[in-house]
Write an enzyme that holds these catalytic residues in place. Structure first.
Site, PDB file in Angstrom:
ATOM      1  N   HIS A 193     -13.357  55.008  16.822  1.00  0.00           N
ATOM      2  CA  HIS A 193     -13.831  55.357  18.160  1.00  0.00           C
ATOM      3  C   HIS A 193     -13.504  56.786  18.572  1.00  0.00           C
ATOM      4  O   HIS A 193     -12.537  57.385  18.103  1.00  0.00           O
ATOM      5  CB  HIS A 193     -13.260  54.384  19.199  1.00  0.00           C
ATOM      6  CG  HIS A 193     -11.766  54.263  19.134  1.00  0.00           C
ATOM      7  ND1 HIS A 193     -11.134  53.267  18.412  1.00  0.00           N
ATOM      8  CD2 HIS A 193     -10.770  54.997  19.693  1.00  0.00           C
ATOM      9  CE1 HIS A 193      -9.828  53.395  18.533  1.00  0.00           C
ATOM     10  NE2 HIS A 193      -9.580  54.442  19.312  1.00  0.00           N
ATOM     11  N   CYS A 216      -1.625  50.259  13.944  1.00  0.00           N
ATOM     12  CA  CYS A 216      -3.035  50.627  13.784  1.00  0.00           C
ATOM     13  C   CYS A 216      -3.398  50.667  12.302  1.00  0.00           C
ATOM     14  O   CYS A 216      -4.262  49.950  11.843  1.00  0.00           O
ATOM     15  CB  CYS A 216      -3.305  51.975  14.439  1.00  0.00           C
ATOM     16  SG  CYS A 216      -3.060  51.984  16.222  1.00  0.00           S
ATOM     17  N   ARG A 246      -3.310  42.450  -9.126  1.00  0.00           N
ATOM     18  CA  ARG A 246      -4.235  42.579  -7.989  1.00  0.00           C
ATOM     19  C   ARG A 246      -3.568  42.122  -6.695  1.00  0.00           C
ATOM     20  O   ARG A 246      -4.228  41.783  -5.723  1.00  0.00           O
ATOM     21  CB  ARG A 246      -5.504  41.778  -8.263  1.00  0.00           C
ATOM     22  CG  ARG A 246      -6.287  42.262  -9.482  1.00  0.00           C
ATOM     23  CD  ARG A 246      -7.629  41.571  -9.610  1.00  0.00           C
ATOM     24  NE  ARG A 246      -7.490  40.152  -9.924  1.00  0.00           N
ATOM     25  CZ  ARG A 246      -7.481  39.640 -11.165  1.00  0.00           C
ATOM     26  NH1 ARG A 246      -7.560  40.450 -12.211  1.00  0.00           N
ATOM     27  NH2 ARG A 246      -7.378  38.334 -11.356  1.00  0.00           N
ATOM     28  N   ALA A 290      -4.790  59.170  25.149  1.00  0.00           N
ATOM     29  CA  ALA A 290      -4.807  57.913  25.910  1.00  0.00           C
ATOM     30  C   ALA A 290      -3.671  57.029  25.427  1.00  0.00           C
ATOM     31  O   ALA A 290      -3.430  56.922  24.234  1.00  0.00           O
ATOM     32  CB  ALA A 290      -6.137  57.211  25.735  1.00  0.00           C
TER      33      ALA A 290
END
Length: 281
Positions: free
Chosen positions: A224, A157, A137, A280
């Protein structure tokens, strides 16, 4: 409609209808004209993709599949942080004059760490554990290394993968599942790109370790849609959808480091027209 299309459409509707706006807040990204790039966002979005049933490529618009694979191999196989090792130009905005993006992404995957069994980087550690301790695990990778953040031109990210092996009922074959953790996800530009990249990674690791593919769970902290993307997304999610494409990966490749971009294909892939997307930075 493919499952990936259904998940994407439902997610976009939820963000647009129930999300919160960052307009007027202090934000980092800007548009090319210098104005701030605000978003509508949802916290804690979780999507599940059963890779044994279909490959999760959107049909609403075309996935740049070869570029997607190229970037995946750049990070996980070449363990590079230099755009000179990448065929696309998606990282150009974050590279310095030498092509480096700093101690980010591939750099972190290539750093060797000391384990009881010796020194290994994170990729080799995952492969070692999957082959020798499949029910561990603790099969985790992490690119969000705080001591190196100041030397990263962009904080990662999609930063962490957790791999988990399960038994397949009625079969001797084991199943490889994974969780992709992402701190931030530009839904229009990068969501399906990231999903498909890490779906491919699960397929790759499953093949070289002798497993079947199972689920990819995508956990997004900040999901987003940018303000200038809203009309594009509204149009996109009303388009016709098609059946999921067939995923092909060269079955003869048994070493993770032998995979090439040409070893992957999306067959019978039908999709909607191209979308022009302002990015962006």
């Amino acid at each position: 409609m493919s499952l990936a299309d259904q998940i994407f459409i439902n997610m976009c509707k939820d963000i647009l209808e129930n999300g919160t706006s960052t307009e007027g807040e202090k934000v980092r990204p800007k548009w090319e004209d210098g104005s701030y790039a605000y978003t509508i966002k949802k916290f804690g979005v979780v999507n599940r993709y059963d890779l044994s049933k279909e490959f999760p490529a959107l049909t609403l618009r075309k996935l740049a599949f070869k570029s997607c694979i190229d970037e995946l191999l750049w990070i996980w196989q070449k363990k590079s942080n230099n755009i000179k090792d990448l065929n696309s130009h998606i990282w150009d905005s974050w590279a310095d004059e030498n092509g480096s993006i700093g101690k980010a992404y591939g750099y972190q995957m290539g750093v060797k760490h000391k384990y009881k069994e010796g020194y290994m980087d994170q990729v080799d550690r995952v492969i070692y554990e999957l082959k020798n301790n499949p029910f561990s695990r603790r099969i985790i990778t992490n690119m969000y290394v705080h001591q190196d953040l100041h030397e990263m031109n962009l904080y990662p990210c999609a930063y962490s993968m957790t791999f988990n092996v399960t038994n397949k009922p009625g079969s001797d074959k084991l199943v490889l599942n994974a969780i992709l953790n992402q701190r931030s996800n530009d839904i229009l530009t990068a969501n399906n790109w990231n999903v498909c990249q890490y779906a491919v990674l699960v397929h790759m690791l499953a093949q070289v370790c002798g497993y079947e593919v199972g689920e990819l769970v995508h956990v997004i902290a900040d999901a987003h849609i940018y303000d200038r993307h809203i009309p594009i997304v509204k149009e996109l999610i009303t388009r016709p959808t098609y059946d999921a494409p067939e995923f092909y990966m060269n079955p003869d490749v048994k070493d993770f480091y032998d995979f090439k971009v040409e070893d992957f294909e999306l067959r019978n892939y039908k999709y909607g027209p191209k979308v022009d997307i302002p990015v962006a930075v």
